[in-house]
Scaffold this motif. Structure first.
Motif, PDB file in Angstrom:
ATOM      1  N   LYS A   8       0.820  -1.219   0.000  1.00 25.95           N
ATOM      2  CA  LYS A   8       0.000   0.000   0.000  1.00 25.95           C
ATOM      3  C   LYS A   8       0.843   1.253   0.000  1.00 25.95           C
ATOM      4  CE  LYS A   8      -3.973  -2.066   2.265  1.00 25.95           C
ATOM      5  NZ  LYS A   8      -4.629  -2.346   3.534  1.00 25.95           N
ATOM      6  N   SER A   9       2.157   1.092   0.096  1.00 24.89           N
ATOM      7  CA  SER A   9       3.031   2.262   0.201  1.00 24.89           C
ATOM      8  C   SER A   9       4.439   1.883  -0.231  1.00 24.89           C
ATOM      9  CB  SER A   9       3.089   2.723   1.659  1.00 24.89           C
ATOM     10  OG  SER A   9       3.766   1.729   2.408  1.00 24.89           O
ATOM     11  N   LEU A  10       5.273   2.908  -0.415  1.00 23.58           N
ATOM     12  CA  LEU A  10       6.674   2.621  -0.748  1.00 23.58           C
ATOM     13  C   LEU A  10       7.370   1.910   0.407  1.00 23.58           C
ATOM     14  CD1 LEU A  10       7.627   5.842  -2.713  1.00 23.58           C
ATOM     15  CD2 LEU A  10       7.511   3.516  -3.625  1.00 23.58           C
ATOM     16  N   SER A  13       6.702  -1.636  -0.026  1.00 27.99           N
ATOM     17  CA  SER A  13       7.523  -2.121  -1.146  1.00 27.99           C
ATOM     18  C   SER A  13       8.943  -2.419  -0.670  1.00 27.99           C
ATOM     19  CB  SER A  13       7.517  -1.065  -2.257  1.00 27.99           C
ATOM     20  OG  SER A  13       8.451  -1.382  -3.239  1.00 27.99           O
ATOM     21  N   GLU A  41       2.587  -3.962 -15.441  1.00 28.18           N
ATOM     22  CA  GLU A  41       2.242  -2.814 -16.275  1.00 28.18           C
ATOM     23  C   GLU A  41       3.031  -1.553 -15.891  1.00 28.18           C
ATOM     24  OE1 GLU A  41      -1.574  -2.737 -13.467  1.00 28.18           O
ATOM     25  OE2 GLU A  41      -0.025  -4.213 -13.856  1.00 28.18           O
ATOM     26  N   LEU A  42       2.894  -0.539 -16.739  1.00 26.15           N
ATOM     27  CA  LEU A  42       3.525   0.763 -16.466  1.00 26.15           C
ATOM     28  C   LEU A  42       3.123   1.243 -15.071  1.00 26.15           C
ATOM     29  CD1 LEU A  42       2.781   2.586 -19.856  1.00 26.15           C
ATOM     30  CD2 LEU A  42       5.055   2.069 -18.951  1.00 26.15           C
ATOM     31  N   GLY A  43       4.097   1.634 -14.309  1.00 26.91           N
ATOM     32  CA  GLY A  43       3.803   2.200 -12.995  1.00 26.91           C
ATOM     33  C   GLY A  43       3.484   1.192 -11.906  1.00 26.91           C
ATOM     34  N   ALA A  44       3.666  -0.103 -12.208  1.00 23.51           N
ATOM     35  CA  ALA A  44       3.295  -1.130 -11.225  1.00 23.51           C
ATOM     36  C   ALA A  44       4.253  -1.194 -10.039  1.00 23.51           C
ATOM     37  CB  ALA A  44       3.218  -2.493 -11.910  1.00 23.51           C
ATOM     38  N   LYS A  46       8.017  -1.676 -10.540  1.00 21.93           N
ATOM     39  CA  LYS A  46       9.219  -2.474 -10.826  1.00 21.93           C
ATOM     40  C   LYS A  46      10.494  -1.705 -10.471  1.00 21.93           C
ATOM     41  CE  LYS A  46       7.858  -2.814 -15.157  1.00 21.93           C
ATOM     42  NZ  LYS A  46       6.575  -2.065 -15.050  1.00 21.93           N
ATOM     43  N   THR A  47      10.566  -0.460 -10.926  1.00 16.94           N
ATOM     44  CA  THR A  47      11.778   0.326 -10.630  1.00 16.94           C
ATOM     45  C   THR A  47      11.904   0.585  -9.132  1.00 16.94           C
ATOM     46  OG1 THR A  47      11.746   1.360 -12.805  1.00 16.94           O
ATOM     47  CG2 THR A  47      12.959   2.518 -11.085  1.00 16.94           C
ATOM     48  N   ALA A  48      10.781   0.875  -8.481  1.00 17.03           N
ATOM     49  CA  ALA A  48      10.818   1.123  -7.033  1.00 17.03           C
ATOM     50  C   ALA A  48      11.379  -0.110  -6.306  1.00 17.03           C
ATOM     51  CB  ALA A  48       9.417   1.459  -6.523  1.00 17.03           C
ATOM     52  N   ASP A  91      16.041  -1.832 -18.484  1.00 16.03           N
ATOM     53  CA  ASP A  91      14.646  -1.595 -18.823  1.00 16.03           C
ATOM     54  C   ASP A  91      14.500  -1.882 -20.314  1.00 16.03           C
ATOM     55  OD1 ASP A  91      12.101  -0.755 -19.351  1.00 16.03           O
ATOM     56  OD2 ASP A  91      12.239   1.058 -18.125  1.00 16.03           O
ATOM     57  N   GLU A 120      13.325  -5.082 -16.377  1.00 18.38           N
ATOM     58  CA  GLU A 120      11.927  -4.665 -16.534  1.00 18.38           C
ATOM     59  C   GLU A 120      11.518  -4.924 -17.984  1.00 18.38           C
ATOM     60  OE1 GLU A 120      10.914  -0.847 -14.775  1.00 18.38           O
ATOM     61  OE2 GLU A 120      12.776  -0.871 -13.651  1.00 18.38           O
ATOM     62  N   TRP A 121      10.270  -5.214 -18.210  1.00 18.18           N
ATOM     63  CA  TRP A 121       9.724  -5.551 -19.532  1.00 18.18           C
ATOM     64  C   TRP A 121      10.482  -6.729 -20.164  1.00 18.18           C
ATOM     65  CZ3 TRP A 121       5.069  -3.783 -20.323  1.00 18.18           C
ATOM     66  CH2 TRP A 121       4.668  -2.680 -19.569  1.00 18.18           C
ATOM     67  N   ARG A 146      -0.866  -2.429  -4.608  1.00 19.76           N
ATOM     68  CA  ARG A 146      -0.032  -3.195  -5.531  1.00 19.76           C
ATOM     69  C   ARG A 146       0.148  -4.617  -5.009  1.00 19.76           C
ATOM     70  NH1 ARG A 146       1.519   2.151  -6.116  1.00 19.76           N
ATOM     71  NH2 ARG A 146       2.352   2.676  -8.163  1.00 19.76           N
TER      72      ARG A 146
HETATM   73  N1  LIG Z   1       4.631   0.013  -3.546  1.00 19.85           N
HETATM   74  C1  LIG Z   1       4.395   1.280  -3.887  1.00 19.85           C
HETATM   75  N2  LIG Z   1       3.589   2.082  -3.149  1.00 19.85           N
HETATM   76  C2  LIG Z   1       3.347   3.351  -3.509  1.00 19.85           C
HETATM   77  N3  LIG Z   1       3.856   3.947  -4.611  1.00 19.85           N
HETATM   78  C3  LIG Z   1       4.653   3.217  -5.378  1.00 19.85           C
HETATM   79  C4  LIG Z   1       4.970   1.844  -5.072  1.00 19.85           C
HETATM   80  N4  LIG Z   1       5.772   1.365  -6.037  1.00 19.85           N
HETATM   81  C5  LIG Z   1       5.966   2.367  -6.905  1.00 19.85           C
HETATM   82  N5  LIG Z   1       5.291   3.479  -6.525  1.00 19.85           N
HETATM   83  C6  LIG Z   1       5.264   4.761  -7.241  1.00 19.85           C
HETATM   84  O1  LIG Z   1       4.623   4.548  -8.490  1.00 19.85           O
HETATM   85  C7  LIG Z   1       5.318   5.231  -9.525  1.00 19.85           C
HETATM   86  C8  LIG Z   1       5.740   4.258 -10.588  1.00 19.85           C
HETATM   87  O2  LIG Z   1       6.582   3.284  -9.997  1.00 19.85           O
HETATM   88  P1  LIG Z   1       7.782   2.618 -10.794  1.00 19.85           P
HETATM   89  O3  LIG Z   1       8.563   3.625 -11.534  1.00 19.85           O
HETATM   90  O4  LIG Z   1       8.495   1.740  -9.840  1.00 19.85           O
HETATM   91  O5  LIG Z   1       6.964   1.737 -11.859  1.00 19.85           O
HETATM   92  P2  LIG Z   1       7.518   0.758 -12.985  1.00 19.85           P
HETATM   93  O6  LIG Z   1       6.807  -0.534 -12.812  1.00 19.85           O
HETATM   94  O7  LIG Z   1       8.990   0.728 -12.972  1.00 19.85           O
HETATM   95  O8  LIG Z   1       6.983   1.452 -14.318  1.00 19.85           O
HETATM   96  P3  LIG Z   1       7.610   1.456 -15.800  1.00 19.85           P
HETATM   97  O9  LIG Z   1       7.083   0.218 -16.475  1.00 19.85           O
HETATM   98  O10 LIG Z   1       7.040   2.696 -16.386  1.00 19.85           O
HETATM   99  O11 LIG Z   1       9.094   1.473 -15.703  1.00 19.85           O
HETATM  100  C9  LIG Z   1       6.481   5.961  -8.871  1.00 19.85           C
HETATM  101  O12 LIG Z   1       6.100   7.289  -8.636  1.00 19.85           O
HETATM  102  C10 LIG Z   1       6.669   5.212  -7.568  1.00 19.85           C
HETATM  103  O13 LIG Z   1       7.198   6.047  -6.554  1.00 19.85           O
END
Ligand SMILES: Nc1ncnc2c1ncn2[C@@H]1O[C@H](COP(=O)(O)OP(=O)(O)OP(=O)(O)O)[C@@H](O)[C@H]1O
Ligand SMILES: [Mg+2]
Length: 150
Positions: A8-10, A13, A41-44, A46-48, A91, A120-121, A146
């Motif tokens: 639910k939060s960073l 994560s 998906e985008l923003g899921a 992965k990078t975090a 990536d 990623e991807w 997530r």
């Molecule tokens: N577990 C989490 N809880 C809250 N926010 C998160 C979490 N994981 C990531 N975020 C936020 O969501 C956004 C997208 O996260 P992130 O860049 O990790 O996605 P991604 O899967 O790598 O996307 P992409 O496919 O575009 O590379 C960032 O702003 C990040 O801080």
């Protein structure tokens, strides 16, 4: 996949990334690089997730998304350093096929057991992934929660 976590939060994560990192001990020692495929998906998240693993392993540099430069390499300072000393973050979003990894010296990366490679991807370069690639999947629910599975 036997572990399923809700985030639910960073901060969640971060906890999940550490738990994942600790499960990797069973892959060492090894003869080739360990590859971790991060699907979702985008923003899921992965990078975090990679940022959190890197911090856990004492990577001193700031981990930034390699979307535009495709690959970044970091030195690992804690964790499984007797086996593995380099974290490679790729990536593949902008890559069309496994062939596009060749200019990044992919074969050499895989030959070195001191490398751990987070991709990623991974579906964009599926043919390049070793059979023993570790799979992690991410999804982002409508409620903003997530799910991370590995
Ligand atoms: N577990 C989490 N809880 C809250 N926010 C998160 C979490 N994981 C990531 N975020 C936020 O969501 C956004 C997208 O996260 P992130 O860049 O990790 O996605 P991604 O899967 O790598 O996307 P992409 O496919 O575009 O590379 C960032 O702003 C990040 O801080
Ligand atoms: Mg990303």
């Amino acid at each position: 996949m036997s572990h399923i976590y809700k985030s639910k939060s960073l901060a969640d994560s971060d906890t999940i990334a550490k738990a994942f990192a600790d499960t990797l001990h069973c892959h060492f020692p090894r003869r080739r690089a360990l590859v971790v495929a991060l699907r979702g998906e985008l923003g899921a998240g992965k990078t975090a997730f990679v940022k959190n693993v890197a911090r856990y392993w004492g990577v001193a540099d700031e981990v930034i998304s390699p979307t535009f430069i495709i690959e970044r390499i970091y030195r690992i300072h804690t964790g499984f350093t007797q086996y593995c000393t380099q974290l490679i973050h790729i990536d593949a979003y902008r890559l069309a096929s496994a062939k596009e990894l060749i200019p990044l010296d992919w074969e050499r990366t895989l030959r070195d057991p001191r490398n751990i490679v987070f991709i990623e991807w991974p579906e964009h370069v599926a043919d390049a992934l070793p059979d023993d690639t570790v799979q992690v999947s991410f999804s982002l629910g409508d409620d903003g929660v997530r799910t991370v599975a590995f």
